[in-house]
Design a protein around this motif. Structure first.
Motif, PDB file in Angstrom:
ATOM      1  N   UNK A  45       0.831  -1.205   0.000  1.00  0.00           N
ATOM      2  CA  UNK A  45       0.000   0.000   0.000  1.00  0.00           C
ATOM      3  C   UNK A  45       0.865   1.254   0.000  1.00  0.00           C
ATOM      4  N   UNK A  46       1.952   1.226   0.778  1.00  0.00           N
ATOM      5  CA  UNK A  46       2.849   2.387   0.849  1.00  0.00           C
ATOM      6  C   UNK A  46       3.573   2.601  -0.476  1.00  0.00           C
ATOM      7  N   UNK A  47       4.044   1.514  -1.087  1.00  0.00           N
ATOM      8  CA  UNK A  47       4.758   1.658  -2.361  1.00  0.00           C
ATOM      9  C   UNK A  47       3.831   2.238  -3.435  1.00  0.00           C
ATOM     10  N   UNK A  48       2.582   1.813  -3.445  1.00  0.00           N
ATOM     11  CA  UNK A  48       1.631   2.344  -4.415  1.00  0.00           C
ATOM     12  C   UNK A  48       1.345   3.814  -4.146  1.00  0.00           C
ATOM     13  N   UNK A  54       0.201   5.378  -9.837  1.00  0.00           N
ATOM     14  CA  UNK A  54      -0.016   3.964  -9.505  1.00  0.00           C
ATOM     15  C   UNK A  54      -1.335   3.776  -8.767  1.00  0.00           C
ATOM     16  N   UNK A  55      -2.028   2.713  -9.107  1.00  0.00           N
ATOM     17  CA  UNK A  55      -3.282   2.350  -8.440  1.00  0.00           C
ATOM     18  C   UNK A  55      -3.337   0.843  -8.244  1.00  0.00           C
ATOM     19  N   UNK A  56      -3.898   0.426  -7.124  1.00  0.00           N
ATOM     20  CA  UNK A  56      -4.082  -0.999  -6.873  1.00  0.00           C
ATOM     21  C   UNK A  56      -5.149  -1.568  -7.805  1.00  0.00           C
ATOM     22  N   UNK A  57      -4.896  -2.775  -8.303  1.00  0.00           N
ATOM     23  CA  UNK A  57      -5.913  -3.476  -9.091  1.00  0.00           C
ATOM     24  C   UNK A  57      -6.818  -4.327  -8.207  1.00  0.00           C
ATOM     25  N   UNK A 105      -1.757  -0.979 -11.536  1.00  0.00           N
ATOM     26  CA  UNK A 105      -1.873  -0.138 -12.721  1.00  0.00           C
ATOM     27  C   UNK A 105      -0.994   1.094 -12.544  1.00  0.00           C
ATOM     28  N   UNK A 106      -0.194   1.408 -13.552  1.00  0.00           N
ATOM     29  CA  UNK A 106       0.631   2.622 -13.549  1.00  0.00           C
ATOM     30  C   UNK A 106       0.308   3.400 -14.824  1.00  0.00           C
ATOM     31  N   UNK A 107      -0.185   4.600 -14.633  1.00  0.00           N
ATOM     32  CA  UNK A 107      -0.577   5.452 -15.767  1.00  0.00           C
ATOM     33  C   UNK A 107      -1.559   4.733 -16.695  1.00  0.00           C
TER      34      UNK A 107
END
Length: 258
Positions: A45-48, A54-57, A105-107
């Motif tokens: 969660x912190x890295x995202x 960046x978004x969690x899938x 997801x990134x960009x």
């Protein structure tokens, strides 16, 4: 519908793949005896949060094969759990077999990858053999991801490795298309007929993910969380995955952990 990516779009997907790969590499290094599964989830969660775009899938993901929103940042499956493991308050023990499955997801582009490993020093050789089988099957599947081959060539190569090692194969869950969404067409089964199925083309981006259980091909959904898939006989499982792009020059791994 199967969507093909342009060379520029495949380049645009690489940052997501590298990001996912780097996190999995970091997690494997930091996961030790005594590590709590929720600590792993919190680090992801912190890295995202620290990565722009960046978004969690996984957070709020609610497909028909789960019960309600997933609500965590990574899937963590331990021992007899093999897929869709929900992180919970558990401190890992020496000899635990851990599978980490991560999609981010990134960009606007998704990377999806998974690794399995044993925690501590008391690794059962049979656990290591199972893990290596998934890794070898992934390599074999990727090698068949060539323009002009068929989807069944990938599936057959994966299945051949499992059969050669004596592991049963479950076809309920497998690989899938990857792009702006985590799960798209086509489905990539972990066994199939060579020279059959969709003809592979440059621009196809898929996740290939062999997963096997030691002594069964039957799974059940843990009623405690409505997500975690466990072996029906309590035997352990392992799971390895990469997102790859098929190009004119052959397959390119987007989720490299180097």
């Amino acid at each position: 519908m199967i969507e093909l990516k342009t060379p520029a779009e495949i380049e645009a997907m690489k940052p997501a793949g590298r990001f996912v790969g780097s996190i999995l590499k970091e997690l494997k290094a930091m996961t030790k005896v005594g590590t709590n599964l929720l600590e792993i989830d919190e680090l992801v969660a912190k890295r995202i949060a620290d990565r722009k775009g960046a978004e969690s899938c996984y957070v709020d993901y609610a497909p028909d094969f789960g019960t309600g929103p997933f609500a965590h940042y990574i899937c963590i499956s331990v021992n007899d759990a093999v897929l869709h493991g929900v992180p919970y308050d558990y401190n890992l023990k020496d000899g635990d077999l851990v599978s980490l499955d991560l999609a981010i997801s990134v960009d606007g582009w998704v990377g999806d990858s998974a690794i399995s490993f044993v925690v501590g020093r008391d690794a059962d050789p049979e656990d290591l053999r199972l893990i290596k089988c998934t890794e070898d099957a992934l390599v074999a599947g990727i090698a068949q991801a060539q323009p002009g081959n068929r989807l069944g060539d990938i599936s057959n190569a994966i299945g051949d490795v499992a059969r050669s090692q004596g592991y049963p194969i479950n076809l309920d869950f497998g690989g899938h298309g990857v792009g702006h969404i985590m799960h798209g067409d086509p489905h990539v089964a972990n066994d199939g007929k060579a020279h059959h199925g969709y003809r592979l083309r440059s621009g196809l981006v898929i996740a290939i993910e062999p997963w096997f259980l030691k002594t069964t091909n039957e799974i059940y959904q843990d009623p405690k969380d409505g997500w975690t898939l466990r072996s029906s006989d309590g035997s352990r499982g392992a799971h390895t995955e990469h997102t790859i792009a098929i190009t004119d020059n052959g397959p390119v791994i987007l989720t490299t952990r180097d």
